[in-house]
Each structure stands twice: as C-alpha cells, then as structure tokens.
Enzyme design. Structure first.
Site, mmCIF file in Angstrom:
data_model
loop_
_atom_site.group_PDB
_atom_site.id
_atom_site.type_symbol
_atom_site.label_atom_id
_atom_site.label_comp_id
_atom_site.label_asym_id
_atom_site.label_seq_id
_atom_site.Cartn_x
_atom_site.Cartn_y
_atom_site.Cartn_z
ATOM 1 N N ARG A 83 0.846 -1.193 0.000
ATOM 2 C CA ARG A 83 0.000 0.000 0.000
ATOM 3 C C ARG A 83 0.885 1.249 0.000
ATOM 4 O O ARG A 83 1.946 1.272 0.616
ATOM 5 C CB ARG A 83 -0.911 0.024 1.235
ATOM 6 C CG ARG A 83 -2.071 -0.959 1.152
ATOM 7 C CD ARG A 83 -2.967 -0.890 2.373
ATOM 8 N NE ARG A 83 -2.285 -1.324 3.569
ATOM 9 C CZ ARG A 83 -1.723 -0.529 4.466
ATOM 10 N NH1 ARG A 83 -1.815 0.786 4.345
ATOM 11 N NH2 ARG A 83 -1.113 -1.021 5.504
ATOM 12 N N TYR A 223 -1.522 -3.545 -6.739
ATOM 13 C CA TYR A 223 -1.240 -4.381 -5.570
ATOM 14 C C TYR A 223 -2.256 -4.242 -4.440
ATOM 15 O O TYR A 223 -2.592 -3.133 -4.033
ATOM 16 C CB TYR A 223 0.153 -4.050 -5.002
ATOM 17 C CG TYR A 223 0.732 -5.223 -4.235
ATOM 18 C CD1 TYR A 223 1.488 -6.186 -4.896
ATOM 19 C CD2 TYR A 223 0.497 -5.394 -2.878
ATOM 20 C CE1 TYR A 223 1.989 -7.286 -4.219
ATOM 21 C CE2 TYR A 223 0.998 -6.489 -2.198
ATOM 22 C CZ TYR A 223 1.747 -7.431 -2.870
ATOM 23 O OH TYR A 223 2.245 -8.526 -2.200
ATOM 24 N N LYS A 232 -9.482 -2.363 1.838
ATOM 25 C CA LYS A 232 -9.213 -1.230 2.720
ATOM 26 C C LYS A 232 -9.974 0.034 2.280
ATOM 27 O O LYS A 232 -10.468 0.803 3.111
ATOM 28 C CB LYS A 232 -7.705 -0.950 2.801
ATOM 29 C CG LYS A 232 -6.901 -2.112 3.396
ATOM 30 C CD LYS A 232 -7.469 -2.539 4.704
ATOM 31 C CE LYS A 232 -6.792 -3.583 5.535
ATOM 32 N NZ LYS A 232 -5.661 -4.326 5.242
ATOM 33 N N HIS A 252 -10.231 -2.550 11.678
ATOM 34 C CA HIS A 252 -9.157 -3.415 11.167
ATOM 35 C C HIS A 252 -8.914 -4.530 12.181
ATOM 36 O O HIS A 252 -7.952 -4.496 12.936
ATOM 37 C CB HIS A 252 -7.904 -2.542 10.983
ATOM 38 C CG HIS A 252 -6.796 -3.169 10.198
ATOM 39 N ND1 HIS A 252 -5.491 -2.727 10.285
ATOM 40 C CD2 HIS A 252 -6.781 -4.184 9.297
ATOM 41 C CE1 HIS A 252 -4.731 -3.440 9.472
ATOM 42 N NE2 HIS A 252 -5.477 -4.333 8.873
ATOM 43 N N SER A 274 -1.096 -3.606 10.436
ATOM 44 C CA SER A 274 -0.736 -4.492 9.329
ATOM 45 C C SER A 274 0.517 -5.296 9.668
ATOM 46 O O SER A 274 1.478 -4.748 10.218
ATOM 47 C CB SER A 274 -0.484 -3.663 8.071
ATOM 48 O OG SER A 274 -1.652 -2.950 7.745
ATOM 49 N N CYS A 276 1.061 -7.524 11.932
ATOM 50 C CA CYS A 276 1.357 -7.665 13.363
ATOM 51 C C CYS A 276 0.627 -8.841 13.996
ATOM 52 O O CYS A 276 0.522 -8.916 15.226
ATOM 53 C CB CYS A 276 1.031 -6.376 14.102
ATOM 54 S SG CYS A 276 2.192 -5.060 13.720
ATOM 55 N N ASP A 299 -9.098 -9.862 9.072
ATOM 56 C CA ASP A 299 -8.576 -8.524 8.748
ATOM 57 C C ASP A 299 -9.558 -7.387 8.994
ATOM 58 O O ASP A 299 -9.163 -6.333 9.460
ATOM 59 C CB ASP A 299 -8.119 -8.493 7.281
ATOM 60 C CG ASP A 299 -7.183 -7.330 6.969
ATOM 61 O OD1 ASP A 299 -6.190 -7.157 7.713
ATOM 62 O OD2 ASP A 299 -7.442 -6.586 6.009
ATOM 63 N N ARG A 392 2.024 -12.203 -0.463
ATOM 64 C CA ARG A 392 0.692 -12.519 0.089
ATOM 65 C C ARG A 392 0.098 -13.769 -0.544
ATOM 66 O O ARG A 392 0.324 -14.049 -1.721
ATOM 67 C CB ARG A 392 -0.263 -11.342 -0.172
ATOM 68 C CG ARG A 392 0.172 -10.019 0.466
ATOM 69 C CD ARG A 392 -0.460 -9.817 1.809
ATOM 70 N NE ARG A 392 0.095 -8.686 2.543
ATOM 71 C CZ ARG A 392 -0.411 -8.271 3.711
ATOM 72 N NH1 ARG A 392 -1.454 -8.850 4.242
ATOM 73 N NH2 ARG A 392 0.148 -7.264 4.345
HETATM 74 P P1 GTP Z 1 -2.167 -7.698 7.557
HETATM 75 O O1 GTP Z 1 -2.720 -8.741 6.644
HETATM 76 O O2 GTP Z 1 -1.083 -6.888 6.913
HETATM 77 O O3 GTP Z 1 -3.207 -6.803 8.139
HETATM 78 O O4 GTP Z 1 -1.340 -8.477 8.718
HETATM 79 P P2 GTP Z 1 -1.753 -9.379 9.980
HETATM 80 O O5 GTP Z 1 -2.016 -8.500 11.155
HETATM 81 O O6 GTP Z 1 -2.801 -10.350 9.609
HETATM 82 O O7 GTP Z 1 -0.372 -10.146 10.303
HETATM 83 P P3 GTP Z 1 0.015 -11.692 10.281
HETATM 84 O O8 GTP Z 1 -0.845 -12.544 11.163
HETATM 85 O O9 GTP Z 1 0.126 -12.106 8.871
HETATM 86 O O10 GTP Z 1 1.464 -11.667 10.963
HETATM 87 C C1 GTP Z 1 2.546 -10.994 10.395
HETATM 88 C C2 GTP Z 1 3.839 -11.462 11.021
HETATM 89 O O11 GTP Z 1 3.777 -11.340 12.454
HETATM 90 C C3 GTP Z 1 4.111 -12.940 10.732
HETATM 91 O O12 GTP Z 1 5.128 -13.042 9.775
HETATM 92 C C4 GTP Z 1 4.580 -13.504 12.033
HETATM 93 O O13 GTP Z 1 5.943 -13.865 11.956
HETATM 94 C C5 GTP Z 1 4.457 -12.404 13.059
HETATM 95 N N1 GTP Z 1 3.690 -12.872 14.243
HETATM 96 C C6 GTP Z 1 2.365 -13.166 14.293
HETATM 97 N N2 GTP Z 1 1.994 -13.582 15.530
HETATM 98 C C7 GTP Z 1 3.116 -13.524 16.291
HETATM 99 C C8 GTP Z 1 3.393 -13.807 17.684
HETATM 100 O O14 GTP Z 1 2.525 -14.189 18.460
HETATM 101 N N3 GTP Z 1 4.679 -13.616 18.097
HETATM 102 C C9 GTP Z 1 5.663 -13.190 17.262
HETATM 103 N N4 GTP Z 1 6.888 -13.039 17.754
HETATM 104 N N5 GTP Z 1 5.447 -12.923 15.958
HETATM 105 C C10 GTP Z 1 4.193 -13.073 15.477
HETATM 106 C C1 SPV Z 2 -2.789 -4.528 5.359
HETATM 107 O O1 SPV Z 2 -1.829 -3.871 4.930
HETATM 108 O O2 SPV Z 2 -3.324 -4.292 6.468
HETATM 109 C C2 SPV Z 2 -3.311 -5.660 4.561
HETATM 110 C C3 SPV Z 2 -2.811 -5.828 3.197
HETATM 111 O O3 SPV Z 2 -4.177 -6.390 5.036
HETATM 112 S S1 SPV Z 2 -3.605 -4.779 2.060
HETATM 113 O O4 SPV Z 2 -4.746 -5.511 1.498
HETATM 114 O O5 SPV Z 2 -2.640 -4.469 1.010
HETATM 115 O O6 SPV Z 2 -4.092 -3.596 2.710
HETATM 116 MN MN MN Z 3 -4.735 -5.695 7.166
#
Ligand code: GTP
Ligand code: SPV
Ligand code: MN
Length: 611
Positions: A83, A223, A232, A252, A274, A276, A299, A392
């Site tokens: 983004r 993207y 979003k 979110h 994002s 996290c 999400d 992704r």
């Molecule tokens: P968006 O799709 O961008 O909104 O992201 P999201 O919040 O769904 O994040 P996602 O669950 O894909 O996690 C992103 C990264 O955080 C992963 O690559 C993990 O390595 C890391 N992660 C997730 N949960 C944990 C946790 O409990 N501990 C640690 N140390 N890392 C974590």
């Molecule tokens: C984020 O960035 O929080 C995502 C990926 O979930 S996107 O769809 O590109 O916003």
């Molecule tokens: Mn997201």
C-alpha cells in the site's frame, strides 16, 4: 484506438436495467476509452477464461505442483509491492474533516487531476465491471459496490476476497440499492503496437476517496489494498464514514470464536496493525487441553449495535489476503491447510522447482533452489529473501477447516471482548485489561507499533496507530475517537465488550522475545476468558489490570520465570517516557480529541506518580 472506434455500447450491452449503474459505467468508459467492456458474472467458467488469459500474458504462472491445486503465482513490478500511504487521499469537502492522519486535497482540484490521469487510461485494455457486496447478500442492510478495473488480476483476486457477480447485480436491481462507485486503473494504456508487460502499473499513483459521495478512485497500482477496492478503500475508509453517519464501527480486526472446556463460547475481535499477527491469531490452534478456536475473519470487522443492547460483529470479506512469510506448518497450520485446498493466488512468493511456491518460514527446511520473486535464481546463500516480505496468499475463507459456522450469519454474532495490540519491544506488557470502555478507547487511541513491510517506507520505527486504523480512518481521527465514545450509548453497560491491550512482541533482558507467541497466545486468551467470567486473577497496576504470573496457565510451556517477569512487567520509568510520546501524539489532534480520552492520559499520569 480512438474513442470512436471502440466496439462497446454500454447502454445496449449492459446486462442490467439499473440506470445509475449504466450511467456510471458509461461515464467511466467514456473517460478511460477501453478497447472492450466485460461485465463480470463471477462464474467458474469466466474465472477459467480469465486465468487462462493471464497465464498467456505472463501475469500469472500456473502452479503444477499437486500441493497447490488450481492455484497461480503472480510477480509484481518491484516498485508496486505494498500500500502507498503517501499517495492515499481523503478528499472531504473540508480539510478539517480529513484530519491530521490523512492526506487531503481539495475535492475539485483532485477531480481535475483524476480526469487528467484517467483520460484514456484503459486504451487497448478490457474494462471489467465487478458488482460486489461487502458482507452477506442476505444482511439487513447489504453494502454494495461496483469496481471498474482494467486488471484481470484484480478481477480474479476480488472473486476470492468478496462476493461478486450476477447474484449481486440482481440484488442491487431488486433493492434499487446504492452502490459505492470504485474506479481502478493500472494506469498503463496500450497504444497500437505496444507490447504489454506482466505487471502493468504507473510510477504516479493515486488512491483517492471522496467520503461524502462515497467514491473511490485508484490509479497506478495493481497491488493489494491499492487495487482490490472492496478491502481497505471500501470496507475501512469509506465504511468508517458510513459507520460514523449510521452509528456503527468499521475496524481493522480479526474475529475469533473461542470455546472453553466448559463449552462456553466467546467472540473476540482484535485490532493489530498491518503485519502484526491478525491472521495468525485468527487461525490459532490452541495449545491448552479442551480449548477450541474457530475463526470468523482475519482482517476487517464491522461492529453494529444489535436489537438487544449488544454489539454484533461480522466479517465483510470472503477471503484471506495474508502475509506469506512466516506463515508455515509449524506457526499457522490452519492457514496452510486452507492454502493446500488450492484456488489461491500467490503474489511475490518464490517458485519451487516442482511448480509450487515457497516463502521464508513456510517449511523448516529451505529448498536448495528457487526462482525468487524478482525472477532470479535463488539459493540459501543468497543475500536477499526469496519471497518479498509483503508477499501474500489470496485464499477463499470457506476453505478453512476451523471456520466458525457463524461466519455465515448475515447479521453477525455478539461481541464479548476487543483486543488492541502492536509490535513493541519495550514498555507494553503481554496483556492488560482496561478499567472500562473509555479506558479501553484510550488503549486504542494510543496504540503504537514498530512499522512493517505492509506499507512503503522504513521498517522498524515506532508509530502511533489508533485502533490499528491509522492508514484507514476515512475522516478526522479525533472525531473517530469521539464516535467510539458515543457508540457505546447504543449498548447496555453489561453488554459492552471488555477491552484488553496485548503485546506478543516484547523483548526480554537478553534481547530475545520474552513470550513464545503464536499458538501459545492461547494462554493469554484463557486468562481473558477467565476475566470475562469474573474469576481471572489480576494485579491492579497504573496502566490497568495485568495477570499475576500464577494467573497465566503456563502448564507444559518451557519458558523461564525471568521471561514471564519481563513479559508482564509494568515499569513506571518506561511508562513515564511513554507518556511523553502520548502527550506529543495527543497534541497532534488539536481540538478534536475528546476530553474523556485526554482525561485518561491525565489519570494515567497521576497513577504512575502515585505508584
Ligand atoms: P495484515 O494482513 O497486513 O493486516 O497483517 P496481519 O495483522 O494479519 O499479520 P500476520 O498474522 O500475517 O502476521 C505478520 C507477522 O507477524 C508474521 O510473519 C509472524 O511472523 C508475526 N507474528 C504473528 N503472531 C506472532 C506472535 O505471536 N509472536 C511473534 N513473535 N510474531 C508473530
Ligand atoms: C494490510 O496492509 O493491512 C493488509 C494488506 O491487510 S492490504 O490488502 O494491502 O491492505
Ligand atoms: Mn490488514
């Protein structure tokens, strides 16, 4: 091709009688001058034709490994991988209404700019018209959109991420419903003789929202959140404005259903910025005997007051657009199982020699040879990762084994708890419960995280991210917090969700993670449920209620007492410093920060002093 030579006649060929829709599509065709117009019906047969076409043009690579049935890989232009927040605009009539967290341009000026860049932007391309609904067609108040795009990749991805096609179109007609007009172009017109590229895009990018008229205009990027406009742009930025006007919340957040050994079920939403950990928590495999997790979404969550003073939550999306790196059989087996059922599109992952995809963290063993996301040979000695950090997977959510049946409830389920969380190396303990609703809003208002690869820019600096919505609030951030305060009037006191602040990412005194995280977060969830049930042990600290080390179920977990101490610690010196950051942050809101939230900061200051 000159406009006159185009072969379409929108009024004649439109498969609809909805005049506003016909007029919208005709006006965009007039402006962008596509070679063809295709109304997306959402069928399997159409999907096959589109993916065949995308394979021919080199945008998609068909995966031949039996591990990834009916799936494809795409590789973006290296300059179009996330983004673009600096090119994202909220063009409200008044600058004040966009607030300090958004880029604002005067609407008339932006409209002029957009007419310029969209003029002839689809020349030589097919313009696709995608009717879509966010949430369920059977919802009390279905929220429709129509995305016009010149990217077939966007069509195939939108088919995974939202409910699209003829059924939606029929419902729009039947209800004579409003739809959000959403226009997308990759901004790469083809003149006769021009050769196309696998990932067309434009250096110049505009991701524009007109909140009052509920319009979306996106130019130059193909993207993720820049291009899949239901996600979003609609379900957060435009929907947050609709939600303010109509008395609900667009957030979110993931939605998790957790069932205790006593067979009591709780619905928990969690807002993390994002990349996290939302997808990871949404798909958690509990590590404690007798506990069961099911997911409703990873999400986006829409929260609406129900008829009986409760808040109801639902997921407006139909798929995952999940961060690939770090998603693996040992960290997120539920995601891997959903992916293994196929029907997925992988963007910026690496290709394996047997026709599959791979990314860092997918398997414990690293393949000997790959084609990396930039198309180069890759071996474990390479300096760069094989998959882009924001690579992704795009996968239908109904392929999830642990999908909660309530995902299909058109009007959602009652929400019991909200978690706010970010990536903080210091200061923020593993889990803290808020004293009450407004204190919980203070948690959300001051939420902060170290930046990730999900957006352009430097990775790893701490930024405030209110409710994990910093890039997604479609209006003034102070008004947004005020709306959170006021929306609680619609719920009865005892039915308000309880609010918790979590941090899986705190470091121990040796610099490693203090908490194992991932599936072991079950133990934190168990404590949260115990608090909801009124029997979890907690210490009252200046920042809220934190578990005593004994209150966390650590049975069978190999973790040192020292690490648990580091994970749970509330350090007054760290919090005094945190308050300096909070004061600075609140200073940016100016007049629009609600007094009740400012007062929370003062109370925190007093409590830290008194401690
Ligand atoms: P968006 O799709 O961008 O909104 O992201 P999201 O919040 O769904 O994040 P996602 O669950 O894909 O996690 C992103 C990264 O955080 C992963 O690559 C993990 O390595 C890391 N992660 C997730 N949960 C944990 C946790 O409990 N501990 C640690 N140390 N890392 C974590
Ligand atoms: C984020 O960035 O929080 C995502 C990926 O979930 S996107 O769809 O590109 O916003
Ligand atoms: Mn997201």
């Amino acid at each position: 091709m000159a406009p006159g030579e185009n072969i379409w006649d929108i009024a004649k060929d439109a498969p609809t009688t909805h005049q506003k829709l016909i007029d919208f599509v005709a006006s965009i065709a007039e402006l962008t001058e596509p070679q063809n117009v295709h109304w997306v019906d959402g069928s399997e047969e159409e999907h096959t034709r589109l993916t065949d076409h995308l394979v021919d043009t080199g945008t998609l690579t068909r995966l031949t490994s039996p591990d990834f049935p009916n799936s494809f890989a795409a590789f973006s232009d290296p300059a179009d991988v996330a983004r673009v927040e600096s090119r994202t605009f909220i063009c409200s009539e008044k600058e004040r209404d966009a607030g300090f967290t958004n880029n604002w341009v005067e609407p008339e000026e932006m409209r002029k700019t957009l007419s310029g860049v969209f003029q002839g932007a689809m020349r030589g391309r097919t313009m696709y018209v995608i009717p879509f609904v966010m949430g369920h067609l059977e919802a009390d108040d279905p929220k429709f959109g129509v995305e016009i795009t010149d990217s077939a990749y966007v069509v195939t991805s939108m088919r995974i991420m939202a409910r699209i096609g003829t059924d939606v179109l029929r419902k729009i007609e039947e209800l004579d419903a409003f739809f959000v007009p959403a226009v997308h172009s990759v901004g790469a017109p083809l003149e006769p003789g021009d050769e196309d590229v696998p990932w067309p895009c434009n250096e110049d990018k505009y991701i524009v929202h007109f909140p009052e008229s509920r319009e979306i205009w996106s130019f130059g990027s193909g993207y993720g959140g820049n291009a899949l406009l239901g996600k979003k742009c609609y379900a957060l930025r435009i929907a947050s404005v609709m939600a303010r006007d109509e008395g609900w919340l667009a957030e979110h957040m993931l939605i998790l259903k957790l069932t205790s050994p006593e067979q009591k079920s709780y619905y928990i939403s969690a807002a993390f910025p994002s990349a996290c950990g939302k997808t990871n928590l949404a798909l958690i495999d509990p590590t404690l005997e007798g506990w069961k997790a099911e997911t409703l979404g990873d999400d986006i969550t829409w929260i609406r007051p129900g008829a009986n003073g409760e808040f109801r939550v639902m997921n407006p999306e139909a798929g995952y657009f999940g961060v690939a790196p770090g998603t693996g059989w040992h960290t997120n087996a539920n995601a891997m199982r959903a992916i293994a059922k196929g029907n997925s599109i992988f963007t910026n992952c690496a290709l394996t020699d047997d026709g599959g995809v791979w990314w860092e963290g997918m398997t414990e063993e690293t393949p000997e040879h790959l084609i990396d996301w930039t198309g180069q040979n890759w071996t474990p000695d390479s300096d760069e990762p094989a998959a882009h950090p924001n690579a992704r997977f795009c996968t239908p959510i109904d392929q999830t084994d642990m999908l909660a049946p309530e995902y299909f409830e058109p009007n959602g389920v009652k929400l019991d708890a909200i978690l706010f969380g970010g990536r903080r190396k210091t200061t923020v303990p593993l889990v803290t419960e808020a004293r009450d609703w407004n204190h919980g809003i203070f948690f959300g208002a001051t939420l902060s995280s170290e930046t990730t690869a999900a957006a352009e820019g430097q990775v790893g600096t701490v930024r405030r991210d209110p409710m994990a919505m910093l890039p997604f609030i479609g209006y003034d951030a102070g008004d947004y917090l005020k709306h959170w305060v006021e929306v609680s009037d619609a719920a009865s006191e005892e039915d308000l969700p309880r609010i918790f602040l979590v941090n899986w990412f705190r470091r121990n005194r040796d610099g490693g993670f203090a908490w194992p995280g991932f599936a072991e977060n079950t133990r934190v969830l168990k404590w949260i449920v115990e608090r909801l049930e009124g029997h979890g042990e907690a210490t009252e600290t200046p920042i809220g209620f934190t578990p005593t080390p004994e209150a966390l179920d650590l049975s069978g977990l190999e973790v040192s007492d020292q690490d648990i101490e580091d994970a749970l610690k509330v350090d007054p010196a760290e919090w005094a410093e945190e308050l300096v950051g909070i004061d600075e942050w609140f200073g940016e809101f100016g007049e629009s920060l609600p007094e009740t939230i400012r007062a929370e900061a003062e109370q925190l200051r007093q409590r830290i002093k008194a401690d």
